[in-house]
Design a protein around this motif. Structure first.
Motif, PDB file in Angstrom:
ATOM      1  N   LEU A  50       4.973   4.603 -10.802  1.00 16.37           N
ATOM      2  CA  LEU A  50       3.667   4.297 -10.219  1.00 16.37           C
ATOM      3  C   LEU A  50       3.396   2.793 -10.219  1.00 16.37           C
ATOM      4  O   LEU A  50       2.923   2.240  -9.241  1.00 16.37           O
ATOM      5  CB  LEU A  50       2.565   5.038 -10.982  1.00 16.37           C
ATOM      6  CG  LEU A  50       1.136   4.816 -10.516  1.00 16.37           C
ATOM      7  CD1 LEU A  50       0.980   5.170  -9.050  1.00 16.37           C
ATOM      8  CD2 LEU A  50       0.182   5.639 -11.360  1.00 16.37           C
ATOM      9  N   VAL A  51       3.735   2.126 -11.318  1.00 15.97           N
ATOM     10  CA  VAL A  51       3.528   0.676 -11.410  1.00 15.97           C
ATOM     11  C   VAL A  51       4.339  -0.032 -10.329  1.00 15.97           C
ATOM     12  O   VAL A  51       3.838  -0.918  -9.635  1.00 15.97           O
ATOM     13  CB  VAL A  51       3.891   0.152 -12.818  1.00 15.97           C
ATOM     14  CG1 VAL A  51       3.913  -1.364 -12.852  1.00 15.97           C
ATOM     15  CG2 VAL A  51       2.919   0.696 -13.854  1.00 15.97           C
ATOM     16  N   GLY A  52       5.579   0.380 -10.158  1.00 17.94           N
ATOM     17  CA  GLY A  52       6.420  -0.216  -9.117  1.00 17.94           C
ATOM     18  C   GLY A  52       5.853  -0.005  -7.725  1.00 17.94           C
ATOM     19  O   GLY A  52       5.869  -0.909  -6.891  1.00 17.94           O
ATOM     20  N   ALA A  53       5.341   1.185  -7.459  1.00 20.44           N
ATOM     21  CA  ALA A  53       4.759   1.475  -6.145  1.00 20.44           C
ATOM     22  C   ALA A  53       3.498   0.647  -5.909  1.00 20.44           C
ATOM     23  O   ALA A  53       3.272   0.150  -4.805  1.00 20.44           O
ATOM     24  CB  ALA A  53       4.449   2.964  -6.018  1.00 20.44           C
ATOM     25  N   LEU A  54       2.690   0.471  -6.957  1.00 16.48           N
ATOM     26  CA  LEU A  54       1.479  -0.347  -6.811  1.00 16.48           C
ATOM     27  C   LEU A  54       1.827  -1.823  -6.607  1.00 16.48           C
ATOM     28  O   LEU A  54       1.175  -2.524  -5.840  1.00 16.48           O
ATOM     29  CB  LEU A  54       0.564  -0.173  -8.021  1.00 16.48           C
ATOM     30  CG  LEU A  54      -0.251   1.121  -8.016  1.00 16.48           C
ATOM     31  CD1 LEU A  54      -0.877   1.371  -9.382  1.00 16.48           C
ATOM     32  CD2 LEU A  54      -1.317   1.094  -6.937  1.00 16.48           C
ATOM     33  N   PHE A  95       2.832  -2.152  -3.070  1.00 16.15           N
ATOM     34  CA  PHE A  95       1.619  -2.151  -2.247  1.00 16.15           C
ATOM     35  C   PHE A  95       0.976  -3.534  -2.260  1.00 16.15           C
ATOM     36  O   PHE A  95       0.624  -4.073  -1.215  1.00 16.15           O
ATOM     37  CB  PHE A  95       0.644  -1.097  -2.769  1.00 16.15           C
ATOM     38  CG  PHE A  95      -0.698  -1.111  -2.087  1.00 16.15           C
ATOM     39  CD1 PHE A  95      -0.841  -0.642  -0.799  1.00 16.15           C
ATOM     40  CD2 PHE A  95      -1.810  -1.601  -2.742  1.00 16.15           C
ATOM     41  CE1 PHE A  95      -2.076  -0.649  -0.157  1.00 16.15           C
ATOM     42  CE2 PHE A  95      -3.049  -1.615  -2.125  1.00 16.15           C
ATOM     43  CZ  PHE A  95      -3.180  -1.144  -0.822  1.00 16.15           C
ATOM     44  N   LYS A  96       0.865  -4.130  -3.436  1.00 14.02           N
ATOM     45  CA  LYS A  96       0.240  -5.444  -3.564  1.00 14.02           C
ATOM     46  C   LYS A  96       1.018  -6.505  -2.775  1.00 14.02           C
ATOM     47  O   LYS A  96       0.426  -7.390  -2.164  1.00 14.02           O
ATOM     48  CB  LYS A  96       0.153  -5.862  -5.028  1.00 14.02           C
ATOM     49  CG  LYS A  96      -0.446  -7.238  -5.214  1.00 14.02           C
ATOM     50  CD  LYS A  96      -0.510  -7.643  -6.661  1.00 14.02           C
ATOM     51  CE  LYS A  96      -1.117  -9.034  -6.768  1.00 14.02           C
ATOM     52  NZ  LYS A  96      -1.223  -9.473  -8.140  1.00 14.02           N
ATOM     53  N   LEU A  97       2.333  -6.409  -2.782  1.00 14.39           N
ATOM     54  CA  LEU A  97       3.182  -7.397  -2.117  1.00 14.39           C
ATOM     55  C   LEU A  97       3.368  -7.128  -0.627  1.00 14.39           C
ATOM     56  O   LEU A  97       4.111  -7.815   0.047  1.00 14.39           O
ATOM     57  CB  LEU A  97       4.541  -7.460  -2.817  1.00 14.39           C
ATOM     58  CG  LEU A  97       4.491  -7.951  -4.259  1.00 14.39           C
ATOM     59  CD1 LEU A  97       5.845  -7.773  -4.926  1.00 14.39           C
ATOM     60  CD2 LEU A  97       4.048  -9.402  -4.319  1.00 14.39           C
ATOM     61  N   GLY A  98       2.671  -6.093  -0.092  1.00 15.62           N
ATOM     62  CA  GLY A  98       2.715  -5.823   1.341  1.00 15.62           C
ATOM     63  C   GLY A  98       3.803  -4.850   1.763  1.00 15.62           C
ATOM     64  O   GLY A  98       4.128  -4.752   2.946  1.00 15.62           O
ATOM     65  N   HIS A 103      -3.499   1.366   3.815  1.00 16.17           N
ATOM     66  CA  HIS A 103      -4.085   0.038   3.952  1.00 16.17           C
ATOM     67  C   HIS A 103      -4.955  -0.347   2.759  1.00 16.17           C
ATOM     68  O   HIS A 103      -5.166  -1.531   2.515  1.00 16.17           O
ATOM     69  CB  HIS A 103      -4.946  -0.037   5.217  1.00 16.17           C
ATOM     70  CG  HIS A 103      -4.185   0.311   6.456  1.00 16.17           C
ATOM     71  ND1 HIS A 103      -3.195  -0.483   6.993  1.00 16.17           N
ATOM     72  CD2 HIS A 103      -4.253   1.401   7.264  1.00 16.17           C
ATOM     73  CE1 HIS A 103      -2.699   0.078   8.070  1.00 16.17           C
ATOM     74  NE2 HIS A 103      -3.329   1.237   8.262  1.00 16.17           N
ATOM     75  N   THR A 104      -5.484   0.632   2.055  1.00 15.65           N
ATOM     76  CA  THR A 104      -6.385   0.375   0.931  1.00 15.65           C
ATOM     77  C   THR A 104      -5.884   1.133  -0.293  1.00 15.65           C
ATOM     78  O   THR A 104      -5.005   1.991  -0.182  1.00 15.65           O
ATOM     79  CB  THR A 104      -7.818   0.852   1.240  1.00 15.65           C
ATOM     80  OG1 THR A 104      -7.800   2.282   1.374  1.00 15.65           O
ATOM     81  CG2 THR A 104      -8.370   0.216   2.504  1.00 15.65           C
ATOM     82  N   ILE A 105      -6.469   0.835  -1.442  1.00 20.82           N
ATOM     83  CA  ILE A 105      -6.079   1.547  -2.656  1.00 20.82           C
ATOM     84  C   ILE A 105      -6.441   3.031  -2.540  1.00 20.82           C
ATOM     85  O   ILE A 105      -5.715   3.890  -3.038  1.00 20.82           O
ATOM     86  CB  ILE A 105      -6.663   0.885  -3.925  1.00 20.82           C
ATOM     87  CG1 ILE A 105      -5.939   1.385  -5.182  1.00 20.82           C
ATOM     88  CG2 ILE A 105      -8.141   1.114  -4.042  1.00 20.82           C
ATOM     89  CD1 ILE A 105      -4.501   1.014  -5.268  1.00 20.82           C
ATOM     90  N   SER A 106      -7.517   3.355  -1.841  1.00 20.92           N
ATOM     91  CA  SER A 106      -7.868   4.765  -1.611  1.00 20.92           C
ATOM     92  C   SER A 106      -6.806   5.463  -0.768  1.00 20.92           C
ATOM     93  O   SER A 106      -6.443   6.608  -1.049  1.00 20.92           O
ATOM     94  CB  SER A 106      -9.231   4.875  -0.927  1.00 20.92           C
ATOM     95  OG  SER A 106     -10.241   4.452  -1.794  1.00 20.92           O
ATOM     96  N   ASP A 107      -6.295   4.763   0.250  1.00 27.65           N
ATOM     97  CA  ASP A 107      -5.199   5.314   1.055  1.00 27.65           C
ATOM     98  C   ASP A 107      -3.971   5.542   0.184  1.00 27.65           C
ATOM     99  O   ASP A 107      -3.283   6.554   0.315  1.00 27.65           O
ATOM    100  CB  ASP A 107      -4.818   4.363   2.194  1.00 27.65           C
ATOM    101  CG  ASP A 107      -5.895   4.197   3.242  1.00 27.65           C
ATOM    102  OD1 ASP A 107      -6.793   5.055   3.321  1.00 27.65           O
ATOM    103  OD2 ASP A 107      -5.845   3.183   3.974  1.00 27.65           O
TER     104      ASP A 107
END
Length: 81
Positions: free
Chosen positions: A2-6, A9-12, A20-24
């Motif tokens: 999960l940390v890797g996926a987040l 996400f942060k790095l695009g 597009h958002t944390i909710s998505d």
């Protein structure tokens, strides 16, 4: 995982997807149906509300990370102060 996926996400890393958002991101992660927690020797599916709480708490820390110091494996990360 999960940390890797987040961090991705942060790095695009989700550009060009519907995330597009944390909710998505939370909806996408929940849709995999593979989120489990370990309780008394059993793997129990994590409820969406619990998943949201977990992801948002991890996301709060990841947002503070200095992305210049994230290597491909996620080591040597420094938290901005």
């Amino acid at each position: 995982m999960l940390v890797g996926a987040l961090r991705c996400f942060k790095l695009g890393g989700f550009e060009g997807t519907e995330v597009h958002t944390i909710s998505d991101f939370i909806e996408w992660w929940d849709s995999t149906g593979k989120i489990r927690k370990h309780v008394k020797g059993k793997h129990i599916p994590l409820k969406t509300s619990s998943l949201r709480t977990e992801i948002e708490s991890i996301w709060a820390v990841i947002q503070k990370e200095d992305t210049e110091h994230i290597d491909p494996y996620g080591y040597d990360v420094k938290i901005n102060q």
